[in-house]
Enzyme design. Structure first.
Site, PDB file in Angstrom:
ATOM      1  N   LYS A 176       0.824  -1.221   0.000  1.00 55.86           N
ATOM      2  CA  LYS A 176       0.000   0.000   0.000  1.00 55.86           C
ATOM      3  C   LYS A 176       0.851   1.261   0.000  1.00 55.86           C
ATOM      4  CE  LYS A 176      -3.269  -1.739   3.230  1.00 55.86           C
ATOM      5  NZ  LYS A 176      -4.316  -1.336   4.175  1.00 55.86           N
TER       6      LYS A 176
ATOM      7  N   LYS B 151       2.339   2.657   2.225  1.00 54.29           N
ATOM      8  CA  LYS B 151       2.010   3.499   3.392  1.00 54.29           C
ATOM      9  C   LYS B 151       3.077   3.264   4.462  1.00 54.29           C
ATOM     10  CE  LYS B 151      -3.095   3.593   3.505  1.00 54.29           C
ATOM     11  NZ  LYS B 151      -4.269   3.295   4.373  1.00 54.29           N
TER      12      LYS B 151
HETATM   13  N1  C2G Z   1     -12.537   5.107   6.527  1.00 55.56           N
HETATM   14  C1  C2G Z   1     -13.742   5.807   6.585  1.00 55.56           C
HETATM   15  N2  C2G Z   1     -13.719   7.158   6.637  1.00 55.56           N
HETATM   16  C2  C2G Z   1     -12.545   7.838   6.633  1.00 55.56           C
HETATM   17  C3  C2G Z   1     -11.319   7.138   6.600  1.00 55.56           C
HETATM   18  C4  C2G Z   1     -11.336   5.752   6.542  1.00 55.56           C
HETATM   19  O1  C2G Z   1     -14.825   5.201   6.588  1.00 55.56           O
HETATM   20  N3  C2G Z   1     -12.569   9.209   6.677  1.00 55.56           N
HETATM   21  C5  C2G Z   1     -12.593   3.637   6.463  1.00 55.56           C
HETATM   22  C6  C2G Z   1     -11.968   3.087   5.186  1.00 55.56           C
HETATM   23  O2  C2G Z   1     -12.900   3.146   4.118  1.00 55.56           O
HETATM   24  C7  C2G Z   1     -11.663   1.651   5.616  1.00 55.56           C
HETATM   25  C8  C2G Z   1     -11.309   1.796   7.104  1.00 55.56           C
HETATM   26  O3  C2G Z   1     -11.841   3.077   7.524  1.00 55.56           O
HETATM   27  O4  C2G Z   1     -12.840   0.853   5.492  1.00 55.56           O
HETATM   28  C9  C2G Z   1      -9.815   1.767   7.343  1.00 55.56           C
HETATM   29  O5  C2G Z   1      -9.227   2.776   6.545  1.00 55.56           O
HETATM   30  P1  C2G Z   1      -7.670   2.626   6.171  1.00 55.56           P
HETATM   31  O6  C2G Z   1      -6.891   2.367   7.404  1.00 55.56           O
HETATM   32  O7  C2G Z   1      -7.298   3.738   5.256  1.00 55.56           O
HETATM   33  O8  C2G Z   1      -7.696   1.252   5.353  1.00 55.56           O
HETATM   34  P2  C2G Z   1      -7.244   0.979   3.852  1.00 55.56           P
HETATM   35  O9  C2G Z   1      -5.868   1.485   3.645  1.00 55.56           O
HETATM   36  O10 C2G Z   1      -8.336   1.435   2.999  1.00 55.56           O
HETATM   37  O11 C2G Z   1      -7.115  -0.628   3.890  1.00 55.56           O
HETATM   38  O12 C2G Z   1      -7.600  -5.006   2.241  1.00 55.56           O
HETATM   39  C10 C2G Z   1      -8.275  -3.796   2.536  1.00 55.56           C
HETATM   40  C11 C2G Z   1      -7.306  -2.743   2.976  1.00 55.56           C
HETATM   41  O13 C2G Z   1      -6.489  -3.220   4.029  1.00 55.56           O
HETATM   42  C12 C2G Z   1      -8.056  -1.494   3.429  1.00 55.56           C
END
Ligand code: C2G
Length: 130
Positions: free
Chosen positions: A45, A47
């Protein structure tokens, strides 16, 4: 018991994440969170997390909606996880709309939830650097 599962990095845990976890837990009785490992975050990712896996796990385990935290180590484990953890529902933010529909083939309901607007780890980091 209805079991729901979601995945994410959850670094700099914020209210957008909590909103998501609350809504996913409301769909069932038991919430499993696949937490991206540091290696998965970096390699797949691109990240770099502020908190390492153990700290992010500790934070998530303190959230009332979370019942179990598992490691998310690759993109391909979800199919197996659905069976291993007997998940009835897979849910994730709608930034992933359509990306995980294949999990329906595993007998899982797939739900995409609206993200919480205006909050993101990227925005937090930008605001802190002002
Ligand atoms: N999220 C949200 N609102 C935000 C930020 C994040 O609803 N303002 C949700 C994202 O959509 C996700 C969850 O919180 O469902 C976790 O977000 P992240 O840590 O950014 O996860 P991500 O990098 O999208 O990883 O295999 C799937 C991935 O691991 C998802």
């Amino acid at each position: 018991m209805k079991r729901v599962i979601t995945y994410g990095t959850f670094d700099l845990l914020h209210y957008g994440h909590i909103n998501l976890l609350r809504r996913v837990k409301a769909m069932g009785d038991y919430l499993i969170v696949g937490l991206s490992t540091d290696e998965f975050n970096w390699n797949e990712k691109h990240k770099k997390c502020y908190f390492d896996y153990e700290k992010r796990k500790q934070l998530l385990e303190a959230v009332r909606y979370v019942d179990l935290v598992i490691r998310e180590e690759n993109w391909n484990q979800k199919r197996n996880d659905m069976h291993k953890y007997h998940a009835d529902v897979f849910a994730i933010g709608d930034d992933w709309e359509g990306k995980f529909d294949f999990l329906k083939e595993e007998g899982c309901e797939v739900v995409y939830l609206p993200r919480t607007p205006e909050i993101s780890t990227t925005q937090i980091k930008k605001d802190l650097n002002r």
